[in-house]
Design an enzyme around this catalytic site. Structure first.
Site, short mmCIF file in Angstrom:
data_model
loop_
_atom_site.label_atom_id
_atom_site.label_comp_id
_atom_site.label_asym_id
_atom_site.label_seq_id
_atom_site.Cartn_x
_atom_site.Cartn_y
_atom_site.Cartn_z
N GLY A 10 0.83 -1.08 0.05
CA GLY A 10 0.05 0.00 -0.08
C GLY A 10 0.71 1.25 0.24
O GLY A 10 1.86 1.14 0.48
N GLY A 113 6.27 -2.84 3.29
CA GLY A 113 5.88 -3.30 4.93
C GLY A 113 6.02 -4.71 4.94
O GLY A 113 6.96 -5.25 4.15
N ASP A 138 0.72 1.28 9.24
CA ASP A 138 0.01 0.46 10.59
C ASP A 138 1.07 0.28 11.57
O ASP A 138 0.79 -0.02 12.66
CB ASP A 138 -0.07 -1.17 9.93
CG ASP A 138 -1.12 -1.07 8.54
OD1 ASP A 138 -1.95 -0.03 8.67
OD2 ASP A 138 -0.87 -1.86 7.72
N ARG A 182 -4.42 -2.72 9.95
CA ARG A 182 -4.70 -4.13 9.94
C ARG A 182 -4.77 -4.92 11.22
O ARG A 182 -5.69 -4.34 11.94
CB ARG A 182 -3.21 -4.56 9.28
CG ARG A 182 -3.18 -4.54 7.65
CD ARG A 182 -2.28 -5.49 7.25
NE ARG A 182 -0.79 -5.50 7.74
CZ ARG A 182 -0.15 -6.40 7.41
NH1 ARG A 182 -0.29 -7.40 6.49
NH2 ARG A 182 1.27 -6.28 7.60
O1 F6P Z 1 -1.39 -1.82 5.41
C1 F6P Z 1 -1.77 -0.68 5.08
C2 F6P Z 1 -3.32 -0.53 4.83
O2 F6P Z 1 -3.82 0.66 4.57
C3 F6P Z 1 -4.28 -1.30 6.02
O3 F6P Z 1 -4.27 -0.13 7.13
C4 F6P Z 1 -5.31 -1.75 5.48
O4 F6P Z 1 -5.93 -2.73 5.97
C5 F6P Z 1 -4.80 -2.13 3.96
O5 F6P Z 1 -3.74 -1.33 3.77
C6 F6P Z 1 -5.91 -1.69 2.91
O6 F6P Z 1 -5.52 -2.08 1.76
P1 F6P Z 1 -6.00 -1.58 0.23
O7 F6P Z 1 -5.15 -0.31 -0.07
O8 F6P Z 1 -5.72 -2.90 -0.89
O9 F6P Z 1 -7.34 -1.45 0.24
#
Ligand code: F6P
Length: 358
Positions: A10, A113, A138, A182
């Protein structure tokens, strides 16, 4: 020397600060730098471009990543469309290793990450000389006191809480604010304390619905007719499980989401109070990085280039105050850094009357 740099997983505030510092430091050493686009996907398809001092000029304050990123392209289980349009996972990691050599790269900086650094560790074991930089809003990576991007995300969430307070109070409502993180509660905890939350729900402390209701009703009796509940997306009730927004898709992690609605309807049911839910979502990943994250990102980026210069491969830069040092990538991954439930932050929060719903 020719090195590559990529951002995976992300996006996160201050990714550009890291790229800028790593590129400037590397160029200062006389190296060529190739920006790999869209995480490891760039090495699957040889999508890359030369980065110069000019390419990283004017990006320090920008959110996102100039290189692009993805959290759905793990080369060890790469989503591949087969016969009949069905997607399955395929190991194409050898393609990445051979493309790395074909591009003439001698080292790689991987900014990511837990997921991306787990992939990086596997490529290190397959012979790619690389170093890692810990990125995530996170803050759930081991080995470093803090990851870059976390401070900005917490500030965004805290800013939202400041704004939501006045509307909650005016309408005598309970506002349930779902934040990211998360399976850890770092963002919820820090933003909740700084934003004056009354209840903070985190995965590390499973909650009991009646305890949340109790805290809200105690406030009600004190003449406080509104409450702010901050809930981490990975929080769950005692004996329950985290709430997911979707089923799993090939090549990517299952997304969390929906706990805010769940908590809000329980609160209405148990207290009779009107509730509203705000899901902060990807707002927490965007915007200009805070001063702290710009400085940390700059230190991490420069330190990553220094690690390569020393030949300290398989290591991740880490903030171990007061210095940026390094740890083996394998020590940072695989096991989440969760909020310690017996430390003074939780104790202080409890002492000033914040409920964790337990
Ligand atoms: O790891 C970063 C994060 O923003 C988490 O906090 C969240 O659960 C996840 O990525 C969301 O992922 P996506 O961008 O795939 O919706």
């Amino acid at each position: 020397m020719k090195i590559g740099i990529l951002t995976g997983g992300g996006d996160c505030p201050a990714l550009n600060a890291v790229i800028r510092a790593a590129v400037k430091t590397s160029i200062g050493y006389g190296w060529d730098v190739l920006g790999i686009e869209e995480g490891f996907n760039g090495l699957v398809h040889c999508k890359c471009r030369i980065l110069t001092t000019a390419s990283v000029s004017g990006i320090l304050h920008l959110g996102g990543t100039i290189l692009g990123t993805t959290n759905a392209a793990n080369p060890f289980c790469y989503p591949t469309v087969g016969e009949g349009g069905k997607t399955f996972e395929c190991d194409i990691s050898d393609t990445v290793v051979s493309n790395f050599r074909k591009l003439g790269l001698e080292a790689l900086i991987v900014i990511g990450g837990d997921g991306t650094l787990t992939i990086a560790e596997k490529f290190y074991n397959k012979g790619i000389p690389l170093v890692g930089v810990p990125k995530t809003i996170d803050n759930d990576l081991n080995g470093t006191i803090v990851t870059f991007g976390f401070d900005t995300a917490v500030n965004t969430a805290r800013d939202a809480l400041d704004k939501l307070h006045t509307t909650a109070e005016s309408h005598r409502r309970v506002l349930v604010v779902e934040v990211m993180g998360r399976n850890t509660g770092w963002i919820a905890l820090q933003s909740g304390i700084a934003g004056g939350a009354d209840v903070i729900l985190i995965p590390e402390i499973p909650y009991k619905p009646e305890k949340i209701a109790h805290s809200i009703m105690v406030r009600e009796r004190m003449g406080k007719h509104f409450s702010i509940v901050v809930v981490a997306e990975g929080a769950f009730p005692v004996g329950g499980k985290p709430t997911h927004a979707e089923t799993r898709h090939a090549g990517r992690e299952r997304r969390l989401g929906g706990i805010g609605e769940r908590v809000a309807s329980t609160v209405t049911e148990l207290t009779g109070k009107e509730t509203r839910v705000v899901i902060l979502g990807h707002l927490q990943r965007g915007g200009p990085p805070t001063t702290f994250d710009r400085v940390l990102g700059t230190r991490f980026g420069a330190a990553a280039a220094r690690l390569i210069k020393k030949g300290a491969f398989g290591r991740m830069v880490a903030l171990i105050p007061p210095d940026v040092e390094s740890v083996p990538i394998r020590e940072a991954i695989g096991r989440l850094k969760t909020v310690p439930t017996d430390n003074d932050i939780i104790q202080s929060a409890r002492e000033i009357g914040i409920s964790f719903g337990d």
